[in-house]
Design a protein around this motif. Structure first.
Motif, PDB file in Angstrom:
ATOM      1  N   PRO A  54       8.038  19.582 -32.773  1.00 51.76           N
ATOM      2  CA  PRO A  54       9.202  19.228 -32.121  1.00 51.76           C
ATOM      3  C   PRO A  54       9.879  20.197 -31.469  1.00 51.76           C
ATOM      4  O   PRO A  54      10.641  20.129 -30.579  1.00 51.76           O
ATOM      5  N   THR A  55       9.771  21.609 -31.948  1.00 55.22           N
ATOM      6  CA  THR A  55      10.490  22.701 -31.255  1.00 55.22           C
ATOM      7  C   THR A  55       9.555  23.472 -30.628  1.00 55.22           C
ATOM      8  O   THR A  55       9.949  24.609 -30.040  1.00 55.22           O
ATOM      9  N   ASN A  82      12.555  28.268 -32.875  1.00 58.63           N
ATOM     10  CA  ASN A  82      13.209  27.574 -34.163  1.00 58.63           C
ATOM     11  C   ASN A  82      13.999  28.655 -35.178  1.00 58.63           C
ATOM     12  O   ASN A  82      13.275  29.219 -35.782  1.00 58.63           O
ATOM     13  N   CYS A  92       9.154  20.856 -43.490  1.00 59.87           N
ATOM     14  CA  CYS A  92       8.619  20.020 -42.587  1.00 59.87           C
ATOM     15  C   CYS A  92       7.322  19.183 -43.108  1.00 59.87           C
ATOM     16  O   CYS A  92       6.554  19.727 -43.670  1.00 59.87           O
ATOM     17  N   ARG A 419      17.506   9.213 -31.035  1.00 62.50           N
ATOM     18  CA  ARG A 419      16.526  10.184 -30.190  1.00 62.50           C
ATOM     19  C   ARG A 419      15.560  10.850 -31.219  1.00 62.50           C
ATOM     20  O   ARG A 419      16.194  11.688 -31.881  1.00 62.50           O
ATOM     21  N   GLY A 420      14.544  10.574 -31.148  1.00 64.13           N
ATOM     22  CA  GLY A 420      13.394  11.128 -31.918  1.00 64.13           C
ATOM     23  C   GLY A 420      13.448  10.805 -33.424  1.00 64.13           C
ATOM     24  O   GLY A 420      14.105   9.856 -33.818  1.00 64.13           O
ATOM     25  N   GLU A 421      12.868  11.448 -34.335  1.00 62.68           N
ATOM     26  CA  GLU A 421      12.762  11.124 -35.771  1.00 62.68           C
ATOM     27  C   GLU A 421      13.837  12.008 -36.534  1.00 62.68           C
ATOM     28  O   GLU A 421      14.422  12.891 -36.143  1.00 62.68           O
ATOM     29  N   SER A 426      13.285  18.299 -35.734  1.00 63.15           N
ATOM     30  CA  SER A 426      13.974  17.551 -34.854  1.00 63.15           C
ATOM     31  C   SER A 426      15.430  17.857 -34.488  1.00 63.15           C
ATOM     32  O   SER A 426      15.711  18.108 -33.542  1.00 63.15           O
ATOM     33  N   ALA A 429      15.805  21.090 -32.995  1.00 63.28           N
ATOM     34  CA  ALA A 429      15.379  21.122 -31.738  1.00 63.28           C
ATOM     35  C   ALA A 429      16.413  20.446 -30.519  1.00 63.28           C
ATOM     36  O   ALA A 429      16.627  20.796 -29.524  1.00 63.28           O
ATOM     37  N   HIS A 430      17.110  19.459 -31.102  1.00 60.78           N
ATOM     38  CA  HIS A 430      18.273  18.820 -30.551  1.00 60.78           C
ATOM     39  C   HIS A 430      19.372  20.035 -30.355  1.00 60.78           C
ATOM     40  O   HIS A 430      19.934  20.052 -29.412  1.00 60.78           O
TER      41      HIS A 430
END
Length: 453
Positions: A54-55, A82, A92, A419-421, A426, A429-430
């Motif tokens: 995700p990143t 990240n 993770c 949005r996303g998991e 995640s 990343a946001h």
């Protein structure tokens, strides 16, 4: 022993057993192990592992850097995408992300150990105090970040890199959010979450104000009035209830509270646990609670999930880990009522379930599992006040691809958005992407700014 109701007690084990049980799940590679593991990478040009992250860390690059004895270069590559790469390497679900996508699986059914290689590099950099990123010239912009979890911390760090000043508001006593309060103790021992927070804050320009809750101590309107932009990374504060008889009995607890209490306990022996424990749920929280109940000395630990093995949100690796620790996982069981004796939990009645025409339904067949402690791990929900007219959908904040909300200058990310998991990586990343969007918004409005790589 420290007793807390029938069958629930602390101090079930000898001190040495607690130390062994809660030691590092995956000890860090030594140099030789890292070189051997990195040599298995094909260094794919169009790497599927990178796409699965995700990143979007450049995984082939950082593994090549490790293979050439350059772990600090690898750490820089990881942290550039990240900044919480150390914790993500530990928690993770790599088996369903980057490692599942690894092309080594095709030939050998065994991926490159990407997560452990990531930890190898990031641990070295953090232990040496190597800072790869520095603040740009002060821009004069002040941004409020609500929540000191992965999303908020990642956002704050990227904003600080670009010369903005950040104030983080967090309701808890410590920063870290899920990383500090919601991760199993054996996944991040030795106070790693706080060490990572300290490493991140070393860039400067970030102030954290603990004990400050949105809706109690301030509102979103307060922040939009006083700050140039706002990022909401407030996570999921609500815990779903069972809605069954006996839910309020002594001995019934939320799994997230149990995990948090264990993480904050100075002495694991002080955390009370039952002899016979039942955990309700099928996700990572259920697995973490069940394993740790066993590690605390519970004699029997059973996870009950209303659907099948394939539908469990917990990865197959985590399910196998639980089984290896002596946890029993039972499927197709839904809780009906919690049984009581002398005001405390005595067991739980469950109904067998089945899929009929694609719908989960009870079969009418009942069974009972004896228990003196029950943990609820059936999901969390977004719960917050002080948000004003912010647009919501399915119980979470609506954002676009740049993490912008329906309100001007207000951004959001992490578990609180639709949005996303709901994963640490995640959320990072946001937060990172929101910071970039905030920075570019200032630039387009006339604020001179150059993005820091």
């Amino acid at each position: 022993m420290h007793r807390l109701g029938s069958g629930i007690a602390g101090g079930r084990l000898a001190p040495a057993e607690y130390e062994t049980n809660f030691s590092d799940l995956h000890p860090r590679f030594d140099k030789h192990e890292a070189l051997v593991a990195s040599d298995r990478c094909y260094f794919c040009h169009d790497a599927p592992c990178m796409t699965a992250c995700p990143t979007e860390i450049d995984i082939p690059l950082f593994i090549r850097q490790i293979s050439t004895a350059n772990p600090l270069g690898a750490a820089r590559t990881i942290f550039s995408q990240n900044i919480l790469g150390g914790m993500c390497a530990r928690v993770c679900p790599t088996e369903t992300l980057c490692e599942q996508a690894c092309v080594r699986n095709t030939a050998e059914d065994r991926p490159v150990d990407i997560g452990r290689l990531q930890r190898y590099a990031t641990d070295i950099a953090m232990e040496q105090g190597r800072q790869f990123f520095h603040r740009a010239a002060e821009t004069g912009k002040l941004i409020a970040v609500v929540g000191a979890g992965p999303a908020g911390l990642a956002c704050a760090h990227r904003l600080a890199m670009n010369g903005h000043s950040v104030v983080i508001f967090d309701a808890r006593e410590k920063a870290g959010g899920l990383n500090e309060y919601g991760i199993a103790s054996y996944k991040a021992p030795n106070d790693f979450a706080q060490k990572e927070v300290d490493y991140l804050l070393a860039i400067g320009g970030i102030e954290i104000r603990n004990g400050m809750a949105l809706g109690r101590d301030f509102s979103l309107q307060d922040l939009t009035t006083q700050y140039d932009a706002v990022f909401l990374g407030i996570g999921l504060a609500g815990v779903n209830g069972l809605g069954i008889e006996g839910e309020d009995l002594s001995g019934v607890e939320d799994a997230v509270d149990f995990i948090a209490a264990l993480r904050q306990a100075r002495d694991k022996a002080e955390v009370p646990i039952g002899r016979r424990v039942v955990v309700l749920g099928g996700g990572m929280t259920a697995i973490d609670a069940a394993i740790q109940a066993k590690l605390l000395g519970a004699e029997e630990v059973t996870i009950c999930y209303r659907r099948g093995k394939e539908q469990m949100n917990a990865s197959e690796f985590e399910q196998d880990l639980a089984a290896s620790k002596g946890v029993t996982i039972r499927h197709w069981l839904a809780p009906k009522r919690i049984l009581e004796r002398d005001g405390a939990v005595a067991g739980i009645e469950l109904e067998y379930t089945a899929l009929r025409d694609g719908h989960l339904t009870g079969t009418g067949e009942l069974g009972v599992i004896a228990a003196d402690q029950i943990f609820k791990a059936i999901g969390q929900s977004f719960r917050a006040s002080g948000l004003g007219a912010l647009s919501m959908e399915k119980g979470r904040i609506v954002v676009d691809e740049h993490c912008r909300t329906s309100m001007d200058r207000v951004y959001a990310g992490g578990d609180c958005v639709n949005r996303g998991e709901d994963l640490t990586v995640s959320a990072v990343a946001h937060g990172r992407d929101a910071a970039d969007a905030i920075h570019l918004a200032f630039a387009s409005a006339g604020q001179p700014a150059v993005a820091v790589a």
